[in-house]
Write a protein that holds these residues in place. Structure first.
Motif, PDB file in Angstrom:
ATOM      1  N   UNK A   1      80.386  16.237  -8.851  1.00 51.80           N
ATOM      2  CA  UNK A   1      79.503  17.134  -8.105  1.00 51.80           C
ATOM      3  C   UNK A   1      80.151  17.522  -6.780  1.00 51.80           C
ATOM      4  N   UNK A   2      80.281  18.822  -6.534  1.00 52.67           N
ATOM      5  CA  UNK A   2      80.735  19.309  -5.240  1.00 52.67           C
ATOM      6  C   UNK A   2      79.503  19.536  -4.378  1.00 52.67           C
ATOM      7  N   UNK A   3      79.486  18.980  -3.176  1.00 52.54           N
ATOM      8  CA  UNK A   3      78.366  19.165  -2.259  1.00 52.54           C
ATOM      9  C   UNK A   3      78.925  19.716  -0.952  1.00 52.54           C
ATOM     10  N   UNK A   4      78.343  20.822  -0.477  1.00 52.13           N
ATOM     11  CA  UNK A   4      78.890  21.500   0.703  1.00 52.13           C
ATOM     12  C   UNK A   4      77.817  22.330   1.384  1.00 52.13           C
ATOM     13  N   UNK A   5      78.084  22.667   2.639  1.00 50.32           N
ATOM     14  CA  UNK A   5      77.268  23.617   3.387  1.00 50.32           C
ATOM     15  C   UNK A   5      78.154  24.800   3.730  1.00 50.32           C
ATOM     16  N   UNK A   6      77.669  26.002   3.433  1.00 46.02           N
ATOM     17  CA  UNK A   6      78.440  27.212   3.700  1.00 46.02           C
ATOM     18  C   UNK A   6      77.533  28.276   4.318  1.00 46.02           C
ATOM     19  N   UNK A   7      78.167  29.262   4.929  1.00 47.12           N
ATOM     20  CA  UNK A   7      77.418  30.442   5.364  1.00 47.12           C
ATOM     21  C   UNK A   7      77.148  31.300   4.133  1.00 47.12           C
TER      22      UNK A   7
ATOM     23  N   UNK B   1      88.129  28.066  12.479  1.00 46.09           N
ATOM     24  CA  UNK B   1      89.043  27.368  13.390  1.00 46.09           C
ATOM     25  C   UNK B   1      88.833  25.855  13.357  1.00 46.09           C
ATOM     26  N   UNK B   2      88.580  25.329  12.145  1.00 49.18           N
ATOM     27  CA  UNK B   2      88.443  23.895  11.954  1.00 49.18           C
ATOM     28  C   UNK B   2      87.110  23.295  12.352  1.00 49.18           C
ATOM     29  N   UNK B   3      86.166  24.129  12.771  1.00 51.95           N
ATOM     30  CA  UNK B   3      84.860  23.627  13.207  1.00 51.95           C
ATOM     31  C   UNK B   3      83.745  24.270  12.395  1.00 51.95           C
ATOM     32  N   UNK B   4      82.649  23.527  12.227  1.00 47.15           N
ATOM     33  CA  UNK B   4      81.481  24.071  11.549  1.00 47.15           C
ATOM     34  C   UNK B   4      80.796  25.040  12.515  1.00 47.15           C
ATOM     35  N   UNK B   5      80.620  26.310  12.115  1.00 48.36           N
ATOM     36  CA  UNK B   5      80.145  27.333  13.059  1.00 48.36           C
ATOM     37  C   UNK B   5      78.626  27.454  13.192  1.00 48.36           C
ATOM     38  N   UNK B   6      77.871  26.421  12.866  1.00 46.22           N
ATOM     39  CA  UNK B   6      76.431  26.444  13.045  1.00 46.22           C
ATOM     40  C   UNK B   6      75.981  25.035  13.418  1.00 46.22           C
ATOM     41  N   UNK B   7      74.801  24.946  13.994  1.00 43.57           N
ATOM     42  CA  UNK B   7      74.226  23.638  14.300  1.00 43.57           C
ATOM     43  C   UNK B   7      73.813  22.970  12.998  1.00 43.57           C
ATOM     44  N   UNK B   8      73.853  21.661  12.973  1.00 46.47           N
ATOM     45  CA  UNK B   8      73.451  20.966  11.746  1.00 46.47           C
ATOM     46  C   UNK B   8      71.944  21.095  11.550  1.00 46.47           C
ATOM     47  N   UNK B   9      71.550  21.025  10.301  1.00 46.26           N
ATOM     48  CA  UNK B   9      70.147  21.111   9.927  1.00 46.26           C
ATOM     49  C   UNK B   9      69.707  19.737   9.445  1.00 46.26           C
ATOM     50  N   UNK B  10      68.611  19.248   9.993  1.00 36.55           N
ATOM     51  CA  UNK B  10      68.121  17.921   9.646  1.00 36.55           C
ATOM     52  C   UNK B  10      67.895  17.791   8.134  1.00 36.55           C
ATOM     53  N   UNK B  11      67.310  18.807   7.524  1.00 33.78           N
ATOM     54  CA  UNK B  11      67.041  18.774   6.086  1.00 33.78           C
ATOM     55  C   UNK B  11      68.309  18.722   5.259  1.00 33.78           C
ATOM     56  N   UNK B  12      69.341  19.392   5.719  1.00 31.60           N
ATOM     57  CA  UNK B  12      70.629  19.376   5.025  1.00 31.60           C
ATOM     58  C   UNK B  12      71.224  17.973   5.059  1.00 31.60           C
ATOM     59  N   UNK B  13      71.200  17.344   6.225  1.00 33.61           N
ATOM     60  CA  UNK B  13      71.741  15.984   6.350  1.00 33.61           C
ATOM     61  C   UNK B  13      70.914  14.989   5.524  1.00 33.61           C
ATOM     62  N   UNK B  14      69.598  15.162   5.490  1.00 32.14           N
ATOM     63  CA  UNK B  14      68.747  14.280   4.683  1.00 32.14           C
ATOM     64  C   UNK B  14      69.106  14.407   3.203  1.00 32.14           C
ATOM     65  N   UNK B  15      69.307  15.637   2.767  1.00 34.56           N
ATOM     66  CA  UNK B  15      69.663  15.857   1.358  1.00 34.56           C
ATOM     67  C   UNK B  15      71.014  15.218   1.043  1.00 34.56           C
ATOM     68  N   UNK B  16      71.985  15.416   1.921  1.00 34.20           N
ATOM     69  CA  UNK B  16      73.307  14.816   1.722  1.00 34.20           C
ATOM     70  C   UNK B  16      73.183  13.298   1.602  1.00 34.20           C
TER      71      UNK B  16
END
Length: 163
Positions: free
Chosen positions: A5-11, A19-34
């Protein structure tokens, strides 16, 4: 058979990082799911991803795909190639998660059985960016979606060959 299973967050335009950095603030729900989905299962990643997540990966067998120059440390395994990493992970569990970065996603998407994506609803500049592999809709079908406001969960499963 081991589920890969590939798990990722994308725009919404498939950007993983700029430039090597995630360009958005983290989402609590996304981290909970991960956390919920990957906890207790092997997680395969590149060295850079490991460095950014190492303090948040308790409860998982951590396998880093890296060259010989990446020294082994307590708490994770190092394998020089994806094949060896998948073999090691599959010997432990029926589910194995690929958690990044780009090169590991690129190498593993052809073998994956499922994609679990968080899609941020905005687009990002493509200059200096790394992209998640293109999702070929003749190979993948959407199996689950949920809109969570500024982002959505979108899961894909591999289509069964016809015939």
């Amino acid at each position: 058979m081991t589920e890969l299973i590939l798990i990722a967050t994308t725009s919404k335009n498939n950007i993983l990082t700029v430039d090597g950095k995630i360009p958005w603030d983290s989402f609590k729900g996304d981290m909970k799911r991960f956390e919920k989905e990957t906890n207790g299962y092997p997680a395969i990643m590149c060295a850079k991803r490991y460095e950014s997540l190492k303090d948040t990966l308790d409860g998982r067998t951590k396998i880093v795909v890296a060259g010989k120059e990446f020294a082994s440390m307590d708490g994770f395994f190092v394998r020089e190639n994806l094949e060896d990493a998948i073999r090691l992970a599959g010997s432990h569990d029926e589910k194995v998660f690929i958690i990044g970065g780009k090169a590991v996603y690129d190498l593993s998407i052809e073998r994956a059985t499922k994609l679990m994506l968080t899609r941020v609803h905005n687009s990002c500049s493509t200059e200096g960016s790394e992209l998640f592999p293109v999702i070929d809709t003749s190979t993948w079908r959407i199996s689950f979606t949920r809109n969570c406001g500024g982002y959505s969960f979108v899961d894909y499963v591999r289509r069964q060959p016809s015939g």
